[in-house]
Design a protein around this motif. Sequence first.
Motif, short mmCIF file in Angstrom:
data_model
loop_
_atom_site.label_atom_id
_atom_site.label_comp_id
_atom_site.label_asym_id
_atom_site.label_seq_id
_atom_site.Cartn_x
_atom_site.Cartn_y
_atom_site.Cartn_z
N GLU A 74 0.83 -1.20 0.00
CA GLU A 74 0.00 0.00 0.00
C GLU A 74 0.87 1.26 0.00
OE1 GLU A 74 -3.45 2.20 2.74
OE2 GLU A 74 -2.54 0.30 3.40
N HIS A 126 1.11 4.02 -2.96
CA HIS A 126 0.86 5.43 -2.62
C HIS A 126 1.99 6.31 -3.12
CE1 HIS A 126 -0.14 8.94 -0.09
NE2 HIS A 126 1.17 8.98 0.16
N PHE A 162 0.90 9.77 3.20
CA PHE A 162 0.46 8.42 3.53
C PHE A 162 -0.04 8.37 4.97
CE2 PHE A 162 1.30 4.09 5.07
CZ PHE A 162 0.60 3.34 4.12
#
Length: 370
Positions: free
Chosen positions: A326, A330, A366
């Motif tokens: 993830e 990102h 993030f």
Amino acid sequence: MRKTAGQPAVIRWSYSVRMSPDVRTDLDAIPSYVPGATVPGAVKLASNETTAGPLPSVAAAIADAAAGVNRYPDITAGALVSRLSEFLGIPSRNITAGCGSVALCQQLVQAVCAPGDEVLYGWRSFEAYPIIARIAHAVPVPVPNRADGTLDLDAIADAVTGRTRLIFVCTPNNPTGPAVSHAELTAFLDRVPERVTVALDEAYYEYVRSEDPVDGVAESMARPNVVALRTFSKAYGLAGLRVGYLTGPADLITSVGKMVVPFSVSSLAQAAGIACLDAGDELRARTDAVVAERTRVRDALIDLGHAVPESQANFVWLPLGDAAAEFDSHCRGHLVVTRCFAGHGVRVTIGDPVENDRLLDAARAFVTGT
């Protein structure tokens, strides 16, 4: 064959069965090496390259050497080995050059391992180790790192068996960053049988600034079963030319040399390597700048809540576990390319200040979910 008057002959081939050549039956079990990705328009912090090109004096040596590429290179890389001998202060017989240190890693496995012999290494570590072990029909044996990303040398020593022939000690460790101390290495080497070769993979040696550093070349001259591997790909900025070297006992150097692909170290690479060794002050200034940025980036990531191990290389490691993919995705959305090890973490190369700021901006976004 059928021919009509005034026309060329037409050959018609008939195939009843199409068969493929035989290949090794174990190739499906050998993973492919996955290089860092390149995304157009993005900052690439995925492959531990230097942002700047070769040092100016090295670039000039490459340009001069280009005029002679119609000739084969010196198969022994004699001039480079001779200059390395002067630079390192060891005899030429204890040095061999290769097509990057990874090629020398593979030559080393081929030289010391018979089919079924074991190759030990920490994990995670350099992902080529299990690949080159399997290519040589050896058995890769990964030994888990400690929770803080350091190599567990005690566990590696405990894992040695009668089939163990080679141990890779990557210091600083790629991809986690910590380096082994001299005291730790000495205790470890004292436990390893002399019949087992220990390879100190020092691809990031020039970035080490620890209080008790390891000098692999010195260790390779002091013990009969130790070799050291270094490269010009990282600190010297020659990743695209592929040149590195290995030091160690003369008889083992001879054996490793027999495994080389002839002419694999190009004349350009040899000339560039020599020029690099003559550019000490330039190199130190460049690596000092990377080290300063390494500290700045690590401190900023820690402030964002990441448990970043202390790195002695030109990268930092984010042990994100299941969130690694993830985070990587990102960052790509913010045009920053990192190196994802899904389920484990993300490795981020230290670039120049502008590139590093791009990475930190993405990391902050993030955390905040923006």
